[in-house]
Design an enzyme around this catalytic site. Structure first.
Site, PDB file in Angstrom:
ATOM      1  N   LYS A 182      40.657  43.160  25.767  1.00  0.00           N
ATOM      2  CA  LYS A 182      40.349  44.514  26.693  1.00  0.00           C
ATOM      3  C   LYS A 182      41.495  44.322  27.761  1.00  0.00           C
ATOM      4  O   LYS A 182      41.265  43.204  28.668  1.00  0.00           O
ATOM      5  CB  LYS A 182      39.196  44.604  27.309  1.00  0.00           C
ATOM      6  CG  LYS A 182      39.078  45.935  27.832  1.00  0.00           C
ATOM      7  CD  LYS A 182      37.826  46.202  29.094  1.00  0.00           C
ATOM      8  CE  LYS A 182      38.134  45.988  30.419  1.00  0.00           C
ATOM      9  NZ  LYS A 182      39.273  46.687  31.067  1.00  0.00           N
ATOM     10  N   GLU A 256      38.790  31.807  33.609  1.00  0.00           N
ATOM     11  CA  GLU A 256      39.884  31.409  34.507  1.00  0.00           C
ATOM     12  C   GLU A 256      39.663  32.589  35.768  1.00  0.00           C
ATOM     13  O   GLU A 256      40.271  33.597  35.543  1.00  0.00           O
ATOM     14  CB  GLU A 256      41.204  31.583  33.777  1.00  0.00           C
ATOM     15  CG  GLU A 256      42.508  30.657  34.556  1.00  0.00           C
ATOM     16  CD  GLU A 256      43.220  31.583  35.160  1.00  0.00           C
ATOM     17  OE1 GLU A 256      42.858  31.727  36.571  1.00  0.00           O
ATOM     18  OE2 GLU A 256      44.075  32.048  34.982  1.00  0.00           O
ATOM     19  N   CYS A 290      46.698  34.087  40.821  1.00  0.00           N
ATOM     20  CA  CYS A 290      45.484  33.570  41.033  1.00  0.00           C
ATOM     21  C   CYS A 290      45.838  32.039  41.627  1.00  0.00           C
ATOM     22  O   CYS A 290      45.016  31.418  42.281  1.00  0.00           O
ATOM     23  CB  CYS A 290      44.600  33.355  39.896  1.00  0.00           C
ATOM     24  SG  CYS A 290      45.650  32.782  38.226  1.00  0.00           S
ATOM     25  N   GLU A 387      40.117  35.061  48.596  1.00  0.00           N
ATOM     26  CA  GLU A 387      41.264  35.280  47.975  1.00  0.00           C
ATOM     27  C   GLU A 387      41.683  36.680  48.378  1.00  0.00           C
ATOM     28  O   GLU A 387      41.244  37.534  48.142  1.00  0.00           O
ATOM     29  CB  GLU A 387      41.029  35.283  46.555  1.00  0.00           C
ATOM     30  CG  GLU A 387      42.532  35.457  45.706  1.00  0.00           C
ATOM     31  CD  GLU A 387      42.014  35.324  44.102  1.00  0.00           C
ATOM     32  OE1 GLU A 387      40.873  35.906  43.424  1.00  0.00           O
ATOM     33  OE2 GLU A 387      42.740  34.536  43.035  1.00  0.00           O
TER      34      GLU A 387
END
Ligand code: NDP
Length: 476
Positions: A182, A256, A290, A387
């Site tokens: 997906k 992850e 990331c 983040e």
């Protein structure tokens, strides 16, 4: 001296985007069972690029069934036969790389310079690399006859759509698993073009299935009882939800997740080289990375000199049309992401850090954010802890190497880190102490399919890439 750049647009004509796309299930494109669709938009222009099927539970189920059916034959093929398909896919990706690069830049907003020179070469390299493993699995260190897990449910984010697809699909197929993938809601197109590449390569139907949709389709895939393995890249929050769903089942899982990497510059670092690395570390892909070097830790004795050089360099960054070959920073992927960046930047100012950005004219349509840095940042500030996933750098200082490492490790994440120094011994010392899955020395954002990638702590678990990446898809 200021340079005037003439426009250098890549031609859009190379990619032919259809007005609508179906789900790719069992080798065919088909509408969603309930006929629902959603639009995918170019973030640089807000133009609707195409209308894409929105998968529901029935579609997820059909895709998993197709993958299950295909698994029997696919897993029984000799590795050398599976390798042929993967090599073929890799070669077609190379042949179609210009088309795919333009498509990726349109749907994601990233500069063509990056999709053409970073994403696409790495995508092809990943398929070549794992094609090479397919017939050598008995020599990978996982037993004499390592077996695949079955059906892999894979969910990927929007920051590197095709690259994350390759990280997921190449090792899964090489090891004999079949796949339901997906893509993210805002970047579905390159995965659908990949589906077409699977057909072009003659891949047996059902081995790869692509279901476009929203987070609900992702959740439904994770929960499907016939999925043997879940592989996810995305936010820590969704990763935790997925881990909760999978807990207590016999599904295997790799996650992850986010990061808040420190890039540490010691007083003996070569300034110009380090400035380039810091700029690449945080402004590559608009900071939607990331492993971005989003915290700069500067040794106090060189901080002023270094910041002057960094600001000078930032004034030369070109923000704008992703299809212009001179563009360094493209569009923010979605209005939602833009508002998340703005909220954290506002929090940075409200908490007392000092915001700086070069003078830079942003286009009037689309989603944009100027390259920004914050000084006067403390470890307690949200911009030092959370983040941001945008072109925003938080600068902190340190006096001793021990303090640098302590600050670098003071984060719930542990995905990557960077060290800039001329002393080899200091690099080894720091790499040993930094709690990060990958530590770059005098460079940043270097990727290679042979090198495992993954995190510590809230950055997730499991490794992708390299020999280690095989383990996640083998019953070992
Ligand atoms: P998400 O984690 O929501 O998206 C990643 C993928 O997971 C997408 O395909 C998404 O689908 C899907 N998904 C969403 N909800 C679920 C669910 N409950 N179960 C299964 N799959 C799900 O990231 P966002 O796009 O919302 O971004 C939010 C923040 O996450 C960013 O600001 C950034 O900080 C961080 N992020 C980190 C990434 C990384 O690589 N570390 C990558 C992406 C985001 P859909 O797109 O359809 O919602």
């Amino acid at each position: 001296m200021a340079f005037e750049y003439a426009p250098a647009p890549e031609s859009r004509a190379i990619v032919d985007i259809a007005p609508s796309y179906g789900l790719f299930i069992d080798g065919e494109f088909r509408e969603a069972a309930d006929g629902k669709v959603f639009k995918t938009v170019a973030p640089a222009s807000e133009e609707v690029l195409s209308e894409v099927a929105l998968a529901g539970d029935a579609d997820v189920d059909a895709a998993v069934r197709a993958a299950r059916k295909a698994f029997e034959k696919w897993s029984a093929l000799p590795g050398s036969e599976r390798a042929k398909y993967l090599f073929r896919i890799a070669r077609i990706i190379q042949e179609r790389s210009r088309e795919l690069a333009v498509l990726e830049s349109l749907d994601n907003g990233k500069p063509i310079r990056e999709s053409r020179d970073a994403d696409l070469p790495l995508v092809a390299a990943h398929f070549f690399y794992y094609a090479g493993w397919a017939d050598k699995l008995p020599h990978a260190g996982y037993g004499a006859d390592p077996r695949p897990l079955g059906v892999a449910g894979q969910i990927i984010p929007w920051n590197f759509p095709l690259l994350m697809l390759s990280w997921k699909i190449a090792p899964a197929l090489a090891t004999g698993n079949t796949v339901v993938l997906k893509p993210a809601e805002t970047t579905p197109l390159s995965a659908l073009f990949f589906a077409d590449i699977c057909r072009q390569a003659g891949l047996p139907k059902g081995v790869v299935n692509i279901i476009t949709g929203d987070g609900t389709a992702g959740a439904s895939l994770v929960a499907h009882p016939d999925v043997d393995k879940v592989a996810f890249t995305g936010s820590t929050e969704v990763g935790k939800a997925i881990a909760r769903t999978v807990a207590g089942t016999d599904k295997r899982i790799t996650l992850e997740l986010g990061g808040k990497a420190a890039n540490i510059v010691f007083d003996d670092a070569p300034v110009d080289q380090a400035v380039e690395g810091i700029v690449n570390g945080i402004f590559f892909n608009q900071g939607h990375v990331c492993c971005a070097g989003s915290r700069l830790l500067l040794q106090e004795s060189v901080a002023d000199e270094f910041l002057d050089a960094l600001k000078r360099r930032m004034t030369t960054l070109r923000v704008g049309d992703p299809l212009d070959k001179n563009t360094d920073i493209g569009a923010i992927n979605s209005p939602e992401q833009l508002s998340r960046i703005r909220a954290l930047v506002d929090a940075g100012e409200a908490e007392g850090a000092e915001r700086w950005a070069p003078a830079c004219e942003l286009p009037s349509t689309g989603y944009w954010f100027a390259p920004t840095l914050f000084t006067g940042v403390t470890q307690a500030h949200r911009i030092a802890r959370e983040e941001i996933f945008g072109p925003v750098l938080s600068v902190l200082t340190f006096r001793t190497p021990e303090e640098a490492v302590e600050k670098a490790n003071n984060t719930p994440y542990g995905l990557s880190a960077g060290v800039w120094t001329e002393k080899g011994s200091r690099i080894l010392w720091a790499a040993d102490k930094l709690r990060a899955g990958i530590v770059w020395a005098n460079t940043f954002n270097k990727f290679d399919p042979a090198s495992p990638f993954g995190g510590y702590k809230e950055s997730g678990f499991g490794r992708e890439g390299g020999r280690h990446g095989l383990e996640a898809y083998l019953n070992v």
